[in-house]
Design an enzyme around this catalytic site. Sequence first.
Site, mmCIF file in Angstrom:
data_model
loop_
_atom_site.group_PDB
_atom_site.id
_atom_site.type_symbol
_atom_site.label_atom_id
_atom_site.label_comp_id
_atom_site.label_asym_id
_atom_site.label_seq_id
_atom_site.Cartn_x
_atom_site.Cartn_y
_atom_site.Cartn_z
ATOM 1 N N GLU A 92 0.818 -1.209 0.000
ATOM 2 C CA GLU A 92 0.000 0.000 0.000
ATOM 3 C C GLU A 92 0.855 1.264 0.000
ATOM 4 O O GLU A 92 1.961 1.293 0.544
ATOM 5 C CB GLU A 92 -0.928 -0.013 1.215
ATOM 6 C CG GLU A 92 -1.960 -1.117 1.085
ATOM 7 C CD GLU A 92 -2.936 -1.195 2.238
ATOM 8 O OE1 GLU A 92 -4.105 -1.470 1.982
ATOM 9 O OE2 GLU A 92 -2.518 -0.990 3.389
ATOM 10 N N CYS A 105 3.404 8.388 1.367
ATOM 11 C CA CYS A 105 3.918 7.389 2.302
ATOM 12 C C CYS A 105 4.146 6.105 1.501
ATOM 13 O O CYS A 105 3.206 5.531 0.951
ATOM 14 C CB CYS A 105 2.874 7.204 3.402
ATOM 15 S SG CYS A 105 3.333 5.986 4.621
ATOM 16 N N CYS A 112 6.806 -7.264 6.901
ATOM 17 C CA CYS A 112 7.951 -6.767 7.669
ATOM 18 C C CYS A 112 8.359 -7.854 8.650
ATOM 19 O O CYS A 112 7.510 -8.485 9.281
ATOM 20 C CB CYS A 112 7.582 -5.494 8.427
ATOM 21 S SG CYS A 112 8.979 -4.810 9.353
ATOM 22 N N CYS A 116 6.808 -5.663 15.177
ATOM 23 C CA CYS A 116 6.425 -4.834 16.316
ATOM 24 C C CYS A 116 5.015 -5.210 16.745
ATOM 25 O O CYS A 116 4.142 -5.496 15.926
ATOM 26 C CB CYS A 116 6.491 -3.349 15.968
ATOM 27 S SG CYS A 116 8.154 -2.835 15.548
ATOM 28 N N CYS A 119 1.801 -3.252 15.340
ATOM 29 C CA CYS A 119 1.776 -2.889 13.919
ATOM 30 C C CYS A 119 1.114 -3.980 13.085
ATOM 31 O O CYS A 119 1.486 -5.151 13.172
ATOM 32 C CB CYS A 119 3.198 -2.641 13.433
ATOM 33 S SG CYS A 119 3.315 -2.387 11.660
ATOM 34 N N CYS A 352 -1.526 5.393 9.966
ATOM 35 C CA CYS A 352 -0.278 4.714 10.334
ATOM 36 C C CYS A 352 -0.563 3.360 10.938
ATOM 37 O O CYS A 352 -1.410 3.234 11.814
ATOM 38 C CB CYS A 352 0.438 5.474 11.445
ATOM 39 S SG CYS A 352 0.991 7.050 10.976
HETATM 40 N N1 SAH Z 1 9.298 0.196 9.719
HETATM 41 C C1 SAH Z 1 9.461 1.581 9.873
HETATM 42 C C2 SAH Z 1 8.561 2.382 8.963
HETATM 43 C C3 SAH Z 1 7.148 1.915 8.786
HETATM 44 S S1 SAH Z 1 6.066 2.028 10.174
HETATM 45 C C4 SAH Z 1 9.293 1.995 11.307
HETATM 46 O O1 SAH Z 1 8.875 1.182 12.116
HETATM 47 O O2 SAH Z 1 9.640 3.139 11.607
HETATM 48 C C5 SAH Z 1 5.724 3.780 10.219
HETATM 49 C C6 SAH Z 1 5.279 4.295 11.588
HETATM 50 O O3 SAH Z 1 3.966 3.823 11.928
HETATM 51 C C7 SAH Z 1 6.204 3.835 12.692
HETATM 52 O O4 SAH Z 1 6.531 4.882 13.570
HETATM 53 C C8 SAH Z 1 5.353 2.823 13.385
HETATM 54 O O5 SAH Z 1 5.753 2.629 14.687
HETATM 55 C C9 SAH Z 1 3.981 3.408 13.278
HETATM 56 N N2 SAH Z 1 2.924 2.444 13.531
HETATM 57 C C10 SAH Z 1 2.945 1.122 13.296
HETATM 58 N N3 SAH Z 1 1.789 0.545 13.654
HETATM 59 C C11 SAH Z 1 1.007 1.537 14.145
HETATM 60 C C12 SAH Z 1 -0.334 1.589 14.641
HETATM 61 N N4 SAH Z 1 -1.095 0.488 14.694
HETATM 62 N N5 SAH Z 1 -0.826 2.775 15.028
HETATM 63 C C13 SAH Z 1 -0.077 3.888 14.928
HETATM 64 N N6 SAH Z 1 1.175 3.908 14.446
HETATM 65 C C14 SAH Z 1 1.724 2.746 14.060
HETATM 66 FE FE1 SF4 Z 2 7.952 -3.293 10.728
HETATM 67 FE FE2 SF4 Z 2 5.660 -2.256 11.564
HETATM 68 FE FE3 SF4 Z 2 7.725 -2.477 13.240
HETATM 69 FE FE4 SF4 Z 2 7.810 -0.655 11.258
HETATM 70 S S1 SF4 Z 2 6.373 -0.674 12.995
HETATM 71 S S2 SF4 Z 2 9.448 -2.092 11.887
HETATM 72 S S3 SF4 Z 2 6.677 -1.787 9.657
HETATM 73 S S4 SF4 Z 2 6.635 -4.191 12.273
#
Ligand code: SAH
Ligand code: SF4
Length: 388
Positions: A92, A105, A112, A116, A119, A352
């Site tokens: 996306e 974006c 990934c 996390c 996420c 996000c």
């Molecule tokens: N992998 C990279 C970039 C992609 S994620 C990273 O982790 O920085 C982009 C941003 O979205 C990151 O700051 C991540 O922590 C945030 N993010 C991920 N899941 C989220 C969620 N469910 N709600 C709000 N922000 C989220």
């Molecule tokens: Fe990967 Fe999501 Fe963690 Fe970013 S926030 S490193 S996309 S798992």
Amino acid sequence: MSAVNLLDFDLDGLAAFCAGLGEKRFRAVQLFRWIHQKGEADFERMTDLAKSLRDKLAGRCEVRPLAVVSEHRSSDGTVKWLFDVGGGNAVETVFIPEDDRGTLCVSSQAGCAVGCRFCSTGHQGFSRNLSTGEILAQLWHAEFALRRQLQLPAGERAITNVVMMGMGEPLQNYAALVPALRTMLDDHGYGLSRRRVTVSTSGMSRMIDRLRDDCPVALAVSLHAPADDLRDALVPLNRKHNLDDLFHACQRYLERAPRDFITFEYCMLDGVNDTPGHARQLVDLVQGRSPCTTPGLQIPCKFNLIPFNPFPQSGLKRSPRERVQAFARILQDAGIVTTIRKTRGDDIDAACGQLAGEVSDRTNAKERLQRRREVIPIHSAGSAEAGA
Ligand code: SAH
Ligand code: SF4
């Protein structure tokens, strides 16, 4: 043999490819400009290229777009595209218009592997890295589709900023990322300034060093916790690159950064990382008074607080508004510039962390995250620290 995808090259790469065809560098510049400044994919229409070169190109290469699976528009103007990248994977890309800018974006991976806890992409697991051409095809498609849709005057750009904050961890796909960034910055490409291109990382310290040396753009670091134990649980790669390691890398990055600060992103999770106590620990962390980092190690920074965007399997909740505001105030009172990210594109799941695309997982992410769920120190919002 499949055709060479010209979106896979930055200008130096394209010049080398053209040299292989017996063509001078200025021909590569012309070709690059047709592709990235005019959005042209048909060599026949590149009228200032010699017919002999157009024929050579047509026989062996192409400008390969990504197939659009869907395009959704939010009531707030946000646009989300789902692109098919083959093998059951789709990624996306989101365009976020604001008064003074248009931000795209962009995704760097199908899925990934970092996993996390909060996420949606992380929950889907990992399939593969995108190629440079697939990263740039997102920008290429969005820029020229938007120019047509918005009926912009010739030469006016729709996209003024790019953030590598879509699906994936960009620094785990470094080899493909750097030529894509260089094309975004190139005056013959998209001509974006280094401060308008942001790489967001969950904190891979060694790769932050490489980015500093190869292509220092604006850096955002996803922090999410003020201490190692909580960050270990939320961002698994903290166990390998702990906060001290990460902060030293941030300090080294700032020597070459186009901005003199790091943007720390912090996803606000109800009862997990959002109490006043956590905010104070965070102030100590960036001001060099945390037990987790070398005494005196301070990082010039801004904070971007992201209200958690829930998705079905997360088992987590968004912090209430007042708690986010109180948290922001503590940081601001300590002199740290702090913004609360507006949630955009909520109605089309483009916010996000909601980017899920489709990933044919090869890592058993679901099982791993299920196991990890049990070790996360989730307190209820009314826990001791909340009132502290
Ligand atoms: N992998 C990279 C970039 C992609 S994620 C990273 O982790 O920085 C982009 C941003 O979205 C990151 O700051 C991540 O922590 C945030 N993010 C991920 N899941 C989220 C969620 N469910 N709600 C709000 N922000 C989220
Ligand atoms: Fe990967 Fe999501 Fe963690 Fe970013 S926030 S490193 S996309 S798992």
